[in-house]
Design an enzyme around this catalytic site. Structure first.
Site, PDB file in Angstrom:
ATOM      1  N   GLU A 133       0.842  -1.199   0.000  1.00 48.02           N
ATOM      2  CA  GLU A 133       0.000   0.000   0.000  1.00 48.02           C
ATOM      3  C   GLU A 133       0.877   1.248   0.000  1.00 48.02           C
ATOM      4  O   GLU A 133       1.822   1.337   0.802  1.00 48.02           O
ATOM      5  CB  GLU A 133      -0.882  -0.010   1.258  1.00 48.02           C
ATOM      6  CG  GLU A 133      -1.743   1.232   1.414  1.00 48.02           C
ATOM      7  CD  GLU A 133      -2.689   1.118   2.613  1.00 48.02           C
ATOM      8  OE1 GLU A 133      -2.404   0.328   3.526  1.00 48.02           O
ATOM      9  OE2 GLU A 133      -3.699   1.836   2.625  1.00 48.02           O
ATOM     10  N   GLN A 194      -9.770   0.571  -0.176  1.00 49.87           N
ATOM     11  CA  GLN A 194     -10.214   1.182   1.089  1.00 49.87           C
ATOM     12  C   GLN A 194     -10.656   2.626   0.822  1.00 49.87           C
ATOM     13  O   GLN A 194     -10.187   3.255  -0.125  1.00 49.87           O
ATOM     14  CB  GLN A 194      -9.077   1.172   2.120  1.00 49.87           C
ATOM     15  CG  GLN A 194      -8.654  -0.239   2.521  1.00 49.87           C
ATOM     16  CD  GLN A 194      -7.445  -0.259   3.428  1.00 49.87           C
ATOM     17  OE1 GLN A 194      -6.523   0.541   3.258  1.00 49.87           O
ATOM     18  NE2 GLN A 194      -7.428  -1.179   4.372  1.00 49.87           N
ATOM     19  N   GLU A 227     -12.058   2.249   6.027  1.00 54.94           N
ATOM     20  CA  GLU A 227     -10.926   2.485   6.936  1.00 54.94           C
ATOM     21  C   GLU A 227     -10.893   3.969   7.281  1.00 54.94           C
ATOM     22  O   GLU A 227     -10.074   4.736   6.770  1.00 54.94           O
ATOM     23  CB  GLU A 227      -9.615   2.039   6.275  1.00 54.94           C
ATOM     24  CG  GLU A 227      -8.455   1.993   7.268  1.00 54.94           C
ATOM     25  CD  GLU A 227      -7.105   1.706   6.619  1.00 54.94           C
ATOM     26  OE1 GLU A 227      -6.863   2.186   5.501  1.00 54.94           O
ATOM     27  OE2 GLU A 227      -6.310   0.999   7.247  1.00 54.94           O
TER      28      GLU A 227
HETATM   29  O1  LIG Z   1      -2.938   3.522   7.028  1.00 53.11           O
HETATM   30  C1  LIG Z   1      -3.471   2.772   6.204  1.00 53.11           C
HETATM   31  O2  LIG Z   1      -4.126   3.218   5.278  1.00 53.11           O
HETATM   32  C2  LIG Z   1      -3.401   1.339   6.274  1.00 53.11           C
HETATM   33  O3  LIG Z   1      -4.211   0.723   5.626  1.00 53.11           O
HETATM   34  C3  LIG Z   1      -2.375   0.582   6.964  1.00 53.11           C
HETATM   35  O4  LIG Z   1      -2.839  -0.729   7.099  1.00 53.11           O
HETATM   36  C4  LIG Z   1      -1.846   1.063   8.224  1.00 53.11           C
HETATM   37  O5  LIG Z   1      -2.540   0.546   9.291  1.00 53.11           O
HETATM   38 MG   LIG Z   2      -5.257   1.840   4.113  1.00 54.99          MG
END
Ligand SMILES: O=C(O)C(=O)[C@H](O)CO
Ligand SMILES: [Mg+2]
Length: 247
Positions: A133, A194, A227
């Site tokens: 990521e 996300q 998230e």
């Molecule tokens: O910070 C983020 O976007 C995440 O997805 C990571 O997993 C850090 O926790």
């Molecule tokens: Mg993330």
């Protein structure tokens, strides 16, 4: 009907992980995901997943020491990084978790990162997806991957079928919103998506990224990770869920 995965690293953090899984089910989420589940015995997490019928989409490798934000790219920390990878795979297997996010860390180097990614790709259980990521530079300065282009270069260099992109629209929206124009090219590389409001990372119902427009364009078949950091109790932050489920 679009489905969402409750990220329990940020949602219902006021309760133990099994109870957070139950809360996600009660709120209407189709799946869950987490950051660092390791303080909860895998058997308890698995029992809550079986009880609710929810799937765990992702979990992260351990972040390392204070301020590391991951281990895979850190020179001279290979033993720790590989122990974190092995631990994440064992927890994921025990909980039938679909994907593991391999956290790179800060001030890393590509040689170490690529060697540890190759180790993870070689040792991952069959069927498990591995994710990298890009985390925007305001959120985690000096993270080894701050841009989507760096993540894509890494994927292309490694060229492994089980290694994919975690496409976090919050990070993309903060520093490189033009990348949203490339989603059709990126889609084959993506393993999970996300969302959160940009720039404040609260519920995805306001801000500079309009998810009512973006989500249909992303056209992602699986649950999308919610998230975000609620401004108060999680249960009071969920007005967006029916709206984005229907868009
Ligand atoms: O910070 C983020 O976007 C995440 O997805 C990571 O997993 C850090 O926790
Ligand atoms: Mg993330």
């Amino acid at each position: 009907m679009r489905e969402f995965s409750a990220n329990l690293g940020f949602l219902w953090t006021d309760r133990p992980l099994p109870d957070a899984i139950r809360a996600a089910k009660a709120a209407g989420f189709a799946a869950v995901e987490c950051h660092f589940p390791y303080d909860t015995p895998a058997a308890e997490t698995r029992a809550a997943l079986l009880e609710t019928g929810l799937r765990m989409m992702t979990l992260n490798t351990r972040p390392g020491g204070t301020g590391d934000f991951g281990l895979l790219a850190l020179k001279d920390r290979e033993a720790e990084a590989r122990a974190a990878i092995d631990e994440a795979f064992a927890y994921a297997l025990a909980t039938d978790t679909r994907a593991v996010h391999l956290m790179a860390g800060k001030h890393g180097d590509d040689a170490t990162y690529h060697a540890n990614l190759a180790y993870a790709c070689d040792s991952a259980p069959p069927g498990m997806t591995l994710l990298i990521e890009a985390i925007n530079r305001w959120h985690v300065p000096d993270y080894h991957l701050n841009t989507t282009a760096q993540a894509v270069d890494t994927l292309k260099t490694l060229n492994r079928p089980n290694l994919k992109l975690m496409f976090d629209c919050y990070h993309v929206g903060r520093t490189e919103p033009e990348v949203f124009n490339d989603v059709d090219t990126l889609r084959p590389l993506i393993g999970h998506i996300q969302i959160a409001a940009v720039p404040d990372r609260s519920a995805p119902d306001h801000g500079s990224v309009d998810y009512v427009t973006l989500l249909p364009r992303l056209n992602w078949p699986g649950p999308i990770g919610a998230e975000y950091k609620p401004n108060g109790p999680t249960d009071a932050s969920l007005d967006w869920l029916p709206r984005l489920s229907a868009c």
